[in-house]
Scaffold this motif. Structure first.
Motif, PDB file in Angstrom:
ATOM      1  N   ALA A   1      63.951 -43.989  12.989  1.00 41.50           N
ATOM      2  CA  ALA A   1      64.014 -45.268  13.718  1.00 41.50           C
ATOM      3  C   ALA A   1      63.174 -45.241  14.983  1.00 41.50           C
ATOM      4  O   ALA A   1      62.794 -44.178  15.469  1.00 41.50           O
ATOM      5  CB  ALA A   1      65.460 -45.551  14.088  1.00 41.50           C
TER       6      ALA A   1
ATOM      7  N   ASP B   1      71.639 -52.212   9.799  1.00 40.35           N
ATOM      8  CA  ASP B   1      70.632 -52.971   9.057  1.00 40.35           C
ATOM      9  C   ASP B   1      70.949 -52.925   7.564  1.00 40.35           C
ATOM     10  O   ASP B   1      71.473 -51.919   7.064  1.00 40.35           O
ATOM     11  CB  ASP B   1      69.241 -52.337   9.225  1.00 40.35           C
ATOM     12  CG  ASP B   1      68.692 -52.462  10.629  1.00 40.35           C
ATOM     13  OD1 ASP B   1      69.435 -52.901  11.522  1.00 40.35           O
ATOM     14  OD2 ASP B   1      67.526 -52.096  10.824  1.00 40.35           O
TER      15      ASP B   1
ATOM     16  N   TRP C   1      70.823 -48.790   7.383  1.00 41.33           N
ATOM     17  CA  TRP C   1      70.593 -47.997   8.604  1.00 41.33           C
ATOM     18  C   TRP C   1      71.763 -48.282   9.542  1.00 41.33           C
ATOM     19  O   TRP C   1      72.082 -49.446   9.809  1.00 41.33           O
ATOM     20  CB  TRP C   1      69.276 -48.395   9.290  1.00 41.33           C
ATOM     21  CG  TRP C   1      68.848 -47.440  10.364  1.00 41.33           C
ATOM     22  CD1 TRP C   1      67.995 -46.383  10.221  1.00 41.33           C
ATOM     23  CD2 TRP C   1      69.248 -47.444  11.758  1.00 41.33           C
ATOM     24  NE1 TRP C   1      67.845 -45.731  11.429  1.00 41.33           N
ATOM     25  CE2 TRP C   1      68.610 -46.361  12.382  1.00 41.33           C
ATOM     26  CE3 TRP C   1      70.094 -48.253  12.522  1.00 41.33           C
ATOM     27  CZ2 TRP C   1      68.766 -46.059  13.736  1.00 41.33           C
ATOM     28  CZ3 TRP C   1      70.265 -47.960  13.871  1.00 41.33           C
ATOM     29  CH2 TRP C   1      69.605 -46.871  14.461  1.00 41.33           C
TER      30      TRP C   1
ATOM     31  N   HIS D   1      61.959 -59.705  16.964  1.00 46.48           N
ATOM     32  CA  HIS D   1      62.590 -58.605  16.229  1.00 46.48           C
ATOM     33  C   HIS D   1      61.660 -57.400  16.145  1.00 46.48           C
ATOM     34  O   HIS D   1      60.446 -57.542  15.976  1.00 46.48           O
ATOM     35  CB  HIS D   1      62.939 -59.093  14.806  1.00 46.48           C
ATOM     36  CG  HIS D   1      63.206 -57.982  13.852  1.00 46.48           C
ATOM     37  ND1 HIS D   1      62.298 -57.569  12.911  1.00 46.48           N
ATOM     38  CD2 HIS D   1      64.276 -57.169  13.734  1.00 46.48           C
ATOM     39  CE1 HIS D   1      62.810 -56.559  12.240  1.00 46.48           C
ATOM     40  NE2 HIS D   1      64.008 -56.298  12.714  1.00 46.48           N
TER      41      HIS D   1
ATOM     42  N   GLU E   1      70.678 -57.920   9.811  1.00 48.49           N
ATOM     43  CA  GLU E   1      71.060 -56.964  10.851  1.00 48.49           C
ATOM     44  C   GLU E   1      72.236 -57.491  11.671  1.00 48.49           C
ATOM     45  O   GLU E   1      72.372 -58.697  11.871  1.00 48.49           O
ATOM     46  CB  GLU E   1      69.819 -56.778  11.737  1.00 48.49           C
ATOM     47  CG  GLU E   1      69.976 -55.916  12.951  1.00 48.49           C
ATOM     48  CD  GLU E   1      68.616 -55.507  13.537  1.00 48.49           C
ATOM     49  OE1 GLU E   1      67.568 -55.988  13.052  1.00 48.49           O
ATOM     50  OE2 GLU E   1      68.611 -54.725  14.486  1.00 48.49           O
TER      51      GLU E   1
ATOM     52  N   CYS F   1      61.458 -51.488  12.697  1.00 47.57           N
ATOM     53  CA  CYS F   1      61.331 -50.020  12.621  1.00 47.57           C
ATOM     54  C   CYS F   1      61.087 -49.621  11.175  1.00 47.57           C
ATOM     55  O   CYS F   1      60.454 -48.623  10.889  1.00 47.57           O
ATOM     56  CB  CYS F   1      62.603 -49.343  13.104  1.00 47.57           C
ATOM     57  SG  CYS F   1      62.984 -49.688  14.814  1.00 47.57           S
TER      58      CYS F   1
ATOM     59  N   ASP G   1      73.974 -50.661  15.898  1.00 44.20           N
ATOM     60  CA  ASP G   1      73.044 -51.459  15.096  1.00 44.20           C
ATOM     61  C   ASP G   1      73.243 -51.103  13.631  1.00 44.20           C
ATOM     62  O   ASP G   1      73.264 -49.922  13.277  1.00 44.20           O
ATOM     63  CB  ASP G   1      71.607 -51.121  15.546  1.00 44.20           C
ATOM     64  CG  ASP G   1      70.543 -51.883  14.774  1.00 44.20           C
ATOM     65  OD1 ASP G   1      70.874 -52.844  14.058  1.00 44.20           O
ATOM     66  OD2 ASP G   1      69.358 -51.499  14.901  1.00 44.20           O
TER      67      ASP G   1
ATOM     68  N   TYR H   1      72.198 -47.114  19.783  1.00 39.68           N
ATOM     69  CA  TYR H   1      71.234 -46.937  20.870  1.00 39.68           C
ATOM     70  C   TYR H   1      72.060 -46.869  22.147  1.00 39.68           C
ATOM     71  O   TYR H   1      72.864 -47.761  22.424  1.00 39.68           O
ATOM     72  CB  TYR H   1      70.259 -48.120  20.940  1.00 39.68           C
ATOM     73  CG  TYR H   1      69.182 -48.038  19.881  1.00 39.68           C
ATOM     74  CD1 TYR H   1      67.989 -47.369  20.135  1.00 39.68           C
ATOM     75  CD2 TYR H   1      69.368 -48.597  18.630  1.00 39.68           C
ATOM     76  CE1 TYR H   1      66.994 -47.272  19.163  1.00 39.68           C
ATOM     77  CE2 TYR H   1      68.380 -48.511  17.646  1.00 39.68           C
ATOM     78  CZ  TYR H   1      67.201 -47.844  17.927  1.00 39.68           C
ATOM     79  OH  TYR H   1      66.219 -47.744  16.968  1.00 39.68           O
TER      80      TYR H   1
ATOM     81  N   VAL I   1      66.511 -57.403  18.595  1.00 38.81           N
ATOM     82  CA  VAL I   1      67.917 -57.765  18.374  1.00 38.81           C
ATOM     83  C   VAL I   1      68.815 -56.859  19.222  1.00 38.81           C
ATOM     84  O   VAL I   1      69.773 -57.319  19.860  1.00 38.81           O
ATOM     85  CB  VAL I   1      68.278 -57.651  16.876  1.00 38.81           C
ATOM     86  CG1 VAL I   1      69.674 -58.200  16.632  1.00 38.81           C
ATOM     87  CG2 VAL I   1      67.267 -58.394  16.001  1.00 38.81           C
ATOM     88  N   CYS I   2      68.475 -55.559  19.264  1.00 39.63           N
ATOM     89  CA  CYS I   2      69.294 -54.616  20.026  1.00 39.63           C
ATOM     90  C   CYS I   2      69.265 -54.946  21.517  1.00 39.63           C
ATOM     91  O   CYS I   2      70.309 -54.983  22.183  1.00 39.63           O
ATOM     92  CB  CYS I   2      68.790 -53.183  19.812  1.00 39.63           C
ATOM     93  SG  CYS I   2      69.125 -52.562  18.162  1.00 39.63           S
TER      94      CYS I   2
HETATM   95  N1  SME Z   1      65.529 -54.084  14.487  1.00 42.31           N
HETATM   96  C1  SME Z   1      66.024 -53.635  15.746  1.00 42.31           C
HETATM   97  C2  SME Z   1      65.414 -52.326  16.146  1.00 42.31           C
HETATM   98  C3  SME Z   1      66.201 -51.141  15.756  1.00 42.31           C
HETATM   99  S1  SME Z   1      66.037 -50.728  14.139  1.00 42.31           S
HETATM  100  O1  SME Z   1      66.324 -51.818  13.244  1.00 42.31           O
HETATM  101  C4  SME Z   1      66.834 -49.344  13.736  1.00 42.31           C
HETATM  102  C5  SME Z   1      65.795 -54.671  16.833  1.00 42.31           C
HETATM  103  O2  SME Z   1      65.063 -55.647  16.660  1.00 42.31           O
HETATM  104  O3  SME Z   1      66.359 -54.480  17.888  1.00 42.31           O
END
Ligand code: SME
Length: 147
Positions: free
Chosen positions: A64, A124, A43, A96, A106, A99, A122, A47, A74-75
């Motif tokens: 997503a 993955d 992925w 975490h 990641e 999605c 992002d 964002y 994580v984002c």
């Molecule tokens: N895993 C991410 C969310 C976004 S998705 O992986 C597309 C996170 O923890 O920020």
């Protein structure tokens, strides 16, 4: 091997986007080039930072999460700290956001335009530990040249 692939992507993207101003056009093109180049990119997407909320932008992969609060997952952590996050196994990252249960590792890289945080990139992978300092370094450099 990874390094050469990133250099190749960088050359292509700089050539394609040198006259482009629109962020969505740039994001869509970055995603298309990177996602196709690396087999372990499951992925790949952006964002955008819209009024201090992360809102999904151009991406390739499975559907997503659409909105992520600043500081969450994580984002949100990458956005808040403005530091690249490399996560070997998402189960070990407190908070975490899953999605897609297939994602295991990641990387999230902040995208700055001047001092302003405009987005995060992002990526993955379904494999554990896909990302390391080489990915971080190269993605940071590529993004800094384009935005
Ligand atoms: N895993 C991410 C969310 C976004 S998705 O992986 C597309 C996170 O923890 O920020």
């Amino acid at each position: 091997m990874k390094r050469e692939k990133y250099l190749d992507c960088e050359q292509k993207l700089v050539a394609m986007l040198s006259d482009e101003q629109d962020d969505i056009v740039k994001m869509a093109t970055v995603v298309a080039v990177l996602h196709k180049k690396f087999d372990y990119f499951y992925w790949t997407g952006f964002y955008r930072n819209l009024d201090d909320e992360l809102v999904v932008g151009p991406y390739q992969g499975t559907p997503a999460c659409m909105r992520i609060a600043m500081g969450r997952g994580v984002c949100g952590t990458a956005a808040l700290t403005r530091q690249t996050q490399v996560v070997e196994n998402v189960e070990e990252f407190h908070g975490h956001i899953a999605c897609d249960a297939a994602s295991v590792s990641e990387i999230v890289v902040p995208v700055l335009s001047g001092q302003e945080l405009i987005a995060v990139l992002d990526v993955d992978s379904t494999l554990e530990g896909s990302f390391d300092a080489v990915d971080a370094e190269n993605l940071e450099r590529i993004l800094s040249k384009l935005f």
